[in-house]
Motif scaffolding. Sequence first.
Motif, PDB file in Angstrom:
ATOM      1  N   MET A 191       1.359   7.913   7.603  1.00 48.43           N
ATOM      2  CA  MET A 191       0.077   7.236   7.832  1.00 48.43           C
ATOM      3  C   MET A 191      -0.732   7.999   8.865  1.00 48.43           C
ATOM      4  SD  MET A 191      -0.272   3.151   8.476  1.00 48.43           S
ATOM      5  CE  MET A 191       1.026   2.803   7.320  1.00 48.43           C
ATOM      6  N   ALA A 192      -2.064   8.014   8.712  1.00 48.85           N
ATOM      7  CA  ALA A 192      -2.917   8.758   9.648  1.00 48.85           C
ATOM      8  C   ALA A 192      -2.776   8.173  11.047  1.00 48.85           C
ATOM      9  CB  ALA A 192      -4.367   8.669   9.190  1.00 48.85           C
ATOM     10  N   PRO A 193      -2.747   9.040  12.071  1.00 50.57           N
ATOM     11  CA  PRO A 193      -2.618   8.508  13.425  1.00 50.57           C
ATOM     12  C   PRO A 193      -3.778   7.556  13.711  1.00 50.57           C
ATOM     13  CG  PRO A 193      -2.800  10.940  13.418  1.00 50.57           C
ATOM     14  CD  PRO A 193      -2.905  10.475  12.004  1.00 50.57           C
ATOM     15  N   GLY A 194      -3.464   6.438  14.345  1.00 51.03           N
ATOM     16  CA  GLY A 194      -4.525   5.501  14.723  1.00 51.03           C
ATOM     17  C   GLY A 194      -4.961   4.583  13.597  1.00 51.03           C
ATOM     18  N   PHE A 195      -4.411   4.749  12.401  1.00 54.05           N
ATOM     19  CA  PHE A 195      -4.806   3.847  11.316  1.00 54.05           C
ATOM     20  C   PHE A 195      -3.628   2.979  10.908  1.00 54.05           C
ATOM     21  CE2 PHE A 195      -5.805   2.107   7.309  1.00 54.05           C
ATOM     22  CZ  PHE A 195      -7.166   1.844   7.414  1.00 54.05           C
ATOM     23  N   ASN A 196      -3.840   1.689  10.958  1.00 52.19           N
ATOM     24  CA  ASN A 196      -2.756   0.767  10.640  1.00 52.19           C
ATOM     25  C   ASN A 196      -3.049   0.047   9.319  1.00 52.19           C
ATOM     26  OD1 ASN A 196      -0.785  -1.157  10.514  1.00 52.19           O
ATOM     27  ND2 ASN A 196      -0.871  -1.657  12.697  1.00 52.19           N
ATOM     28  N   LEU A 197      -2.472   0.579   8.244  1.00 53.34           N
ATOM     29  CA  LEU A 197      -2.730   0.007   6.915  1.00 53.34           C
ATOM     30  C   LEU A 197      -2.167  -1.412   6.808  1.00 53.34           C
ATOM     31  CD1 LEU A 197      -3.965   0.563   4.128  1.00 53.34           C
ATOM     32  CD2 LEU A 197      -1.772   1.548   3.427  1.00 53.34           C
ATOM     33  N   ASP A 198      -1.049  -1.641   7.499  1.00 51.69           N
ATOM     34  CA  ASP A 198      -0.424  -2.969   7.475  1.00 51.69           C
ATOM     35  C   ASP A 198      -1.438  -4.057   7.864  1.00 51.69           C
ATOM     36  OD1 ASP A 198       1.633  -4.987   7.491  1.00 51.69           O
ATOM     37  OD2 ASP A 198       1.673  -4.804   9.678  1.00 51.69           O
ATOM     38  N   ASP A 199      -2.246  -3.766   8.906  1.00 49.16           N
ATOM     39  CA  ASP A 199      -3.246  -4.744   9.359  1.00 49.16           C
ATOM     40  C   ASP A 199      -4.265  -5.069   8.276  1.00 49.16           C
ATOM     41  OD1 ASP A 199      -2.190  -4.966  11.839  1.00 49.16           O
ATOM     42  OD2 ASP A 199      -3.673  -3.699  12.861  1.00 49.16           O
ATOM     43  N   ALA A 200      -4.465  -4.144   7.345  1.00 52.55           N
ATOM     44  CA  ALA A 200      -5.505  -4.322   6.318  1.00 52.55           C
ATOM     45  C   ALA A 200      -4.982  -5.036   5.073  1.00 52.55           C
ATOM     46  CB  ALA A 200      -6.082  -2.965   5.934  1.00 52.55           C
ATOM     47  N   ILE A 201      -3.692  -5.364   5.044  1.00 47.59           N
ATOM     48  CA  ILE A 201      -3.117  -6.028   3.859  1.00 47.59           C
ATOM     49  C   ILE A 201      -2.843  -7.502   4.171  1.00 47.59           C
ATOM     50  CG2 ILE A 201      -1.150  -6.052   2.259  1.00 47.59           C
ATOM     51  CD1 ILE A 201      -0.924  -3.003   2.755  1.00 47.59           C
ATOM     52  N   ARG A 202      -3.496  -8.372   3.411  1.00 54.62           N
ATOM     53  CA  ARG A 202      -3.301  -9.813   3.604  1.00 54.62           C
ATOM     54  C   ARG A 202      -1.974 -10.224   2.958  1.00 54.62           C
ATOM     55  NH1 ARG A 202      -7.633 -11.474   0.953  1.00 54.62           N
ATOM     56  NH2 ARG A 202      -8.978 -11.714   2.747  1.00 54.62           N
ATOM     57  N   LYS A 203      -1.189 -10.993   3.696  1.00 47.56           N
ATOM     58  CA  LYS A 203       0.090 -11.473   3.139  1.00 47.56           C
ATOM     59  C   LYS A 203      -0.044 -12.967   2.851  1.00 47.56           C
ATOM     60  CE  LYS A 203       1.285  -7.667   5.512  1.00 47.56           C
ATOM     61  NZ  LYS A 203       0.329  -7.024   6.451  1.00 47.56           N
ATOM     62  N   VAL A 204       0.216 -13.349   1.605  1.00 48.12           N
ATOM     63  CA  VAL A 204       0.045 -14.751   1.210  1.00 48.12           C
ATOM     64  C   VAL A 204       1.383 -15.307   0.734  1.00 48.12           C
ATOM     65  CG1 VAL A 204      -1.284 -16.347  -0.224  1.00 48.12           C
ATOM     66  CG2 VAL A 204      -2.294 -14.151   0.454  1.00 48.12           C
ATOM     67  N   PRO A 205       1.995 -16.196   1.543  1.00 54.17           N
ATOM     68  CA  PRO A 205       3.286 -16.758   1.137  1.00 54.17           C
ATOM     69  C   PRO A 205       3.137 -17.704  -0.052  1.00 54.17           C
ATOM     70  CG  PRO A 205       2.763 -17.287   3.452  1.00 54.17           C
ATOM     71  CD  PRO A 205       1.532 -16.696   2.839  1.00 54.17           C
ATOM     72  N   ASP A 206       4.177 -17.763  -0.865  1.00 57.41           N
ATOM     73  CA  ASP A 206       4.270 -18.707  -1.988  1.00 57.41           C
ATOM     74  C   ASP A 206       3.149 -18.536  -3.009  1.00 57.41           C
ATOM     75  OD1 ASP A 206       6.628 -19.820  -0.978  1.00 57.41           O
ATOM     76  OD2 ASP A 206       5.472 -21.115   0.368  1.00 57.41           O
ATOM     77  N   PHE A 207       2.723 -17.305  -3.264  1.00 58.16           N
ATOM     78  CA  PHE A 207       1.731 -17.022  -4.304  1.00 58.16           C
ATOM     79  C   PHE A 207       2.251 -15.893  -5.184  1.00 58.16           C
ATOM     80  CE2 PHE A 207      -1.842 -14.954  -6.273  1.00 58.16           C
ATOM     81  CZ  PHE A 207      -2.627 -16.004  -6.690  1.00 58.16           C
ATOM     82  N   PRO A 208       2.138 -15.977  -6.506  1.00 55.10           N
ATOM     83  CA  PRO A 208       1.599 -17.078  -7.305  1.00 55.10           C
ATOM     84  C   PRO A 208       2.578 -18.230  -7.511  1.00 55.10           C
ATOM     85  CG  PRO A 208       2.283 -15.303  -8.752  1.00 55.10           C
ATOM     86  CD  PRO A 208       2.545 -14.836  -7.354  1.00 55.10           C
ATOM     87  N   LYS A 209       3.807 -18.079  -6.949  1.00 49.62           N
ATOM     88  CA  LYS A 209       4.716 -19.238  -7.002  1.00 49.62           C
ATOM     89  C   LYS A 209       5.626 -19.236  -5.782  1.00 49.62           C
ATOM     90  CE  LYS A 209       8.453 -17.495  -9.884  1.00 49.62           C
ATOM     91  NZ  LYS A 209       9.074 -17.484 -11.202  1.00 49.62           N
ATOM     92  N   LYS A 210       6.277 -20.332  -5.535  1.00 47.39           N
ATOM     93  CA  LYS A 210       7.111 -20.515  -4.344  1.00 47.39           C
ATOM     94  C   LYS A 210       8.147 -19.402  -4.221  1.00 47.39           C
ATOM     95  CE  LYS A 210       8.942 -24.362  -1.693  1.00 47.39           C
ATOM     96  NZ  LYS A 210       8.227 -23.821  -0.528  1.00 47.39           N
ATOM     97  N   GLY A 211       8.272 -18.876  -3.003  1.00 40.95           N
ATOM     98  CA  GLY A 211       9.286 -17.854  -2.757  1.00 40.95           C
ATOM     99  C   GLY A 211       8.766 -16.431  -2.852  1.00 40.95           C
ATOM    100  N   ILE A 212       7.575 -16.237  -3.428  1.00 36.90           N
ATOM    101  CA  ILE A 212       6.989 -14.889  -3.507  1.00 36.90           C
ATOM    102  C   ILE A 212       6.030 -14.692  -2.336  1.00 36.90           C
ATOM    103  CG2 ILE A 212       5.531 -13.308  -4.871  1.00 36.90           C
ATOM    104  CD1 ILE A 212       8.018 -13.874  -6.438  1.00 36.90           C
ATOM    105  N   LEU A 213       6.226 -13.595  -1.590  1.00 35.45           N
ATOM    106  CA  LEU A 213       5.226 -13.214  -0.584  1.00 35.45           C
ATOM    107  C   LEU A 213       4.298 -12.207  -1.255  1.00 35.45           C
ATOM    108  CD1 LEU A 213       4.084 -13.262   2.271  1.00 35.45           C
ATOM    109  CD2 LEU A 213       5.726 -11.479   2.887  1.00 35.45           C
ATOM    110  N   PHE A 214       3.037 -12.586  -1.413  1.00 35.32           N
ATOM    111  CA  PHE A 214       2.081 -11.760  -2.154  1.00 35.32           C
ATOM    112  C   PHE A 214       1.371 -10.817  -1.195  1.00 35.32           C
ATOM    113  CE2 PHE A 214      -1.764 -10.785  -4.544  1.00 35.32           C
ATOM    114  CZ  PHE A 214      -1.267 -10.619  -5.826  1.00 35.32           C
ATOM    115  N   TYR A 215       1.455  -9.518  -1.463  1.00 31.85           N
ATOM    116  CA  TYR A 215       0.759  -8.503  -0.656  1.00 31.85           C
ATOM    117  C   TYR A 215      -0.586  -8.247  -1.320  1.00 31.85           C
ATOM    118  CZ  TYR A 215       5.250  -7.958   1.577  1.00 31.85           C
ATOM    119  OH  TYR A 215       6.417  -8.203   2.264  1.00 31.85           O
ATOM    120  N   ASP A 216      -1.639  -8.753  -0.694  1.00 29.77           N
ATOM    121  CA  ASP A 216      -2.962  -8.791  -1.315  1.00 29.77           C
ATOM    122  C   ASP A 216      -3.805  -7.600  -0.869  1.00 29.77           C
ATOM    123  OD1 ASP A 216      -5.327  -9.601  -2.478  1.00 29.77           O
ATOM    124  OD2 ASP A 216      -5.838 -10.949  -0.822  1.00 29.77           O
ATOM    125  N   ILE A 217      -4.179  -6.763  -1.867  1.00 32.45           N
ATOM    126  CA  ILE A 217      -4.955  -5.566  -1.513  1.00 32.45           C
ATOM    127  C   ILE A 217      -6.472  -5.820  -1.553  1.00 32.45           C
ATOM    128  CG2 ILE A 217      -3.158  -3.896  -2.097  1.00 32.45           C
ATOM    129  CD1 ILE A 217      -6.130  -4.490  -4.434  1.00 32.45           C
TER     130      ILE A 217
END
Length: 177
Positions: free
Chosen positions: A1-27
């Motif tokens: 990853m480029a120094p100073g850039f945090n891609l993790d911060d830019a990815i929304r994490k949505v628990p239980d989507f589209p169904k219970k037990g799935i953590l959805f990594y939303d781009i």
Amino acid sequence: MAPGFNLDDAIRKVPDFPKKGILFYDITSILTNPDAFRFCVDSMVKLYKNEGLAAVAAIESRGFLFASPLCDRLGLPLVLVRKKGKLPGKTRTRKYELEYGEAEIEMHEADIPVGGRVLIVDDLIATGGTVKAAAEILVEGGAVPAGVFAVVGLPFLQYEKSLEGLQVRTLIEYFGE
Ligand code: AMP
């Protein structure tokens, strides 16, 4: 990853989507962040500019978003991998298992470059089922799968196992749900 850039911060994490037990990594939260989106496309360009690709195969629908700017930047044909029933021309089709469910994808037969190296692009790779099905369609159509790119990889879902022999590159990996 480029120094100073945090891609993790830019990815929304949505628990239980589209169904219970799935953590959805939303781009979609990458797409609304121009710095994050540019970081992704620039990284892809660096990774693939000297790979001798003949085309890029993009998986519906979020794969389209990352493959399109890559093709524009590298001057490569963009081949769509769509859900069954969406492509009007003669197609090659494959059924496969998803992390949650079952699906069927297809490509226009005429868009597969015979003998050419084709990179497969999606937003996220989980079990690898989708990408594996796309690679099988490419092989059947006479092309050579050159590798797989996804912005996000979930290696704990064992995609490496289903994609043996294919080089997989991701920009960020998560190790649990
Ligand atoms: P797979 O075929 O299991 O590798 O699943 C990959 C496809 O499903 C990709 O097109 C992803 O967009 C979507 N997907 C699967 N699991 C997730 C997840 N946990 N978060 C976001 N997208 C996912």
